[in-house]
Design a protein around this motif. Structure first.
Motif, PDB file in Angstrom:
ATOM      1  N   GLY A   1     -14.031  36.957   9.980  1.00 56.51           N
ATOM      2  CA  GLY A   1     -14.642  37.936   9.293  1.00 56.51           C
ATOM      3  C   GLY A   1     -13.698  39.144   9.609  1.00 56.51           C
ATOM      4  O   GLY A   1     -13.037  39.348  10.751  1.00 56.51           O
TER       5      GLY A   1
ATOM      6  N   SER B   1     -13.101  42.504   3.728  1.00 56.10           N
ATOM      7  CA  SER B   1     -12.727  41.445   3.076  1.00 56.10           C
ATOM      8  C   SER B   1     -13.872  40.542   2.533  1.00 56.10           C
ATOM      9  O   SER B   1     -15.122  41.118   2.798  1.00 56.10           O
ATOM     10  N   GLY B   2     -13.599  39.511   2.031  1.00 49.18           N
ATOM     11  CA  GLY B   2     -14.827  38.474   1.368  1.00 49.18           C
ATOM     12  C   GLY B   2     -15.748  38.205   2.625  1.00 49.18           C
ATOM     13  O   GLY B   2     -17.193  38.020   2.542  1.00 49.18           O
ATOM     14  N   GLN B   3     -15.364  38.028   4.027  1.00 57.21           N
ATOM     15  CA  GLN B   3     -15.804  37.808   5.021  1.00 57.21           C
ATOM     16  C   GLN B   3     -15.703  38.761   6.050  1.00 57.21           C
ATOM     17  O   GLN B   3     -14.804  39.066   6.638  1.00 57.21           O
ATOM     18  N   SER B   4     -17.074  39.774   6.120  1.00 52.85           N
ATOM     19  CA  SER B   4     -16.869  40.879   6.719  1.00 52.85           C
ATOM     20  C   SER B   4     -17.118  41.035   8.193  1.00 52.85           C
ATOM     21  O   SER B   4     -16.600  41.587   9.015  1.00 52.85           O
TER      22      SER B   4
ATOM     23  N   GLY C   1     -16.773  32.255   8.371  1.00 50.46           N
ATOM     24  CA  GLY C   1     -17.345  31.580   7.226  1.00 50.46           C
ATOM     25  C   GLY C   1     -16.229  31.396   5.917  1.00 50.46           C
ATOM     26  O   GLY C   1     -14.989  31.787   6.254  1.00 50.46           O
TER      27      GLY C   1
ATOM     28  N   GLY D   1     -16.233  33.172   3.237  1.00 45.32           N
ATOM     29  CA  GLY D   1     -16.486  34.333   2.106  1.00 45.32           C
ATOM     30  C   GLY D   1     -15.016  34.560   1.345  1.00 45.32           C
ATOM     31  O   GLY D   1     -14.964  34.910   0.415  1.00 45.32           O
ATOM     32  N   ASN D   2     -14.054  34.479   2.428  1.00 50.48           N
ATOM     33  CA  ASN D   2     -12.890  34.835   1.685  1.00 50.48           C
ATOM     34  C   ASN D   2     -12.206  33.766   0.636  1.00 50.48           C
ATOM     35  O   ASN D   2     -11.570  34.328  -0.253  1.00 50.48           O
ATOM     36  N   TYR D   3     -12.690  32.470   0.914  1.00 54.55           N
ATOM     37  CA  TYR D   3     -12.392  31.606   0.179  1.00 54.55           C
ATOM     38  C   TYR D   3     -12.987  31.782  -1.367  1.00 54.55           C
ATOM     39  O   TYR D   3     -12.703  31.386  -2.469  1.00 54.55           O
ATOM     40  N   THR D   4     -14.582  32.146  -1.199  1.00 55.96           N
ATOM     41  CA  THR D   4     -15.212  32.479  -2.312  1.00 55.96           C
ATOM     42  C   THR D   4     -14.601  33.687  -3.069  1.00 55.96           C
ATOM     43  O   THR D   4     -14.676  33.681  -4.324  1.00 55.96           O
ATOM     44  N   LYS D   5     -14.150  34.785  -2.333  1.00 56.57           N
ATOM     45  CA  LYS D   5     -13.795  35.937  -3.282  1.00 56.57           C
ATOM     46  C   LYS D   5     -12.278  35.337  -3.813  1.00 56.57           C
ATOM     47  O   LYS D   5     -12.121  35.829  -4.921  1.00 56.57           O
TER      48      LYS D   5
END
Length: 269
Positions: free
Chosen positions: A32, A36-39, A43, A45-49
């Motif tokens: 995180g 970023s997408g993973q604050s 997780g 989240g960065n790949y999802t973004k």
């Protein structure tokens, strides 16, 4: 025993040294980071973004795969025929033509992209994946032709003569016999062409204007916030991991043929 231990220790150290940037990118893409997408925490989240950025990850992956496939196919066809001609036939100006082909390696990559951009405009191939592939094929040909010429020269001429005696024409002997004999060289050339086309950033940046036709490297670099130009490093690291994994897997699968290709023909004078 000590020498063996030292050899394996040095090899392991070099492996860790070369793998560290990729491992760090994987760690950073999951960790995180503020903004970023993973604050926080760990997780995907960065790949999802990254997957939802712009036209979407499937579009950019398709563009990169299409460009890489066309580049590999064109490079193999042209270098295979050219290398065979230089290795087996004698014609006026043969050595001069071969040296001229190799001389392309001495031309700085960036200096001829603008003239090529104008040329693609005349051919109505500007801002197209086909035009980009033709440019990448051109830059691959000097090494590829050199590689394939040496690979064909490493094959005994008696093998081709036996095929001709059995009723093959020159072209069918090339297709049915010689191409199988130089398969390691073909795989090496194809692997180099794929890695270049997959990872190239500068040529797509200059030759492609439509965001829907961006390749993955250009799309990855474009992932940045508009506020003060701050870069989303989490999404960037996720893009780096996605780009690197295909290259790593492909190299590991074809490593045996790659090494054999260099040993059989690439180092031949």
């Amino acid at each position: 025993m000590r020498a063996r231990f030292g050899f394996h220790g040095a090899g392991a150290s070099l492996a860790i040294l070369f793998l560290f940037p990729l491992l760090w990118s994987g760690y950073s893409s999951l960790k995180g980071q503020p903004g970023s997408g993973q604050s926080s925490g760990f997780g995907v989240g960065n790949y999802t973004k990254m997957a939802e950025y712009g036209e979407g990850l499937p579009t950019y992956l398709f563009n990169s795969v299409a460009v890489s496939a066309m580049t590999v196919a064109g490079t193999l066809v042209v270098s295979g025929l050219g290398g065979y001609a230089f290795a087996r036939f004698s014609f006026p100006g043969k050595n001069l033509l071969f040296l001229t082909t190799l001389a392309i390696l001495m031309v700085p990559y960036a200096t001829i992209l603008i003239p090529l951009y104008v040329l693609l405009g005349w051919l109505h191939l500007q801002n197209t994946l086909v035009g980009l592939s033709l440019v990448l094929i051109m830059f691959q040909l000097p090494f590829a032709v050199f590689m394939m010429r040496n690979s064909f020269e490493a094959v005994p001429k008696e093998l081709e003569e036996a095929a001709l005696v059995d009723g093959c024409t020159t072209f069918t002997a090339l297709l049915r016999v010689l191409l199988h004999a130089v398969r390691p060289g073909l795989i090496t050339v194809g692997l180099f062409a794929f890695l270049t086309a997959w990872n190239d950033f500068f040529a797509p940046l200059i030759l492609i204007n439509d965001a829907a036709k961006f390749t993955l490297p250009v799309a990855t670099v474009s992932m940045q916030q508009r506020t003060f130009g701050a870069i989303d490093y989490g999404a960037l690291e996720a893009g780096v991991v996605v780009m690197a994994l295909q290259c790593l897997v492909l190299f590991l699968v074809l490593q045996r043929h790659y090494v054999r290709g260099f040993m059989s023909g690439a180092l031949r004078g």
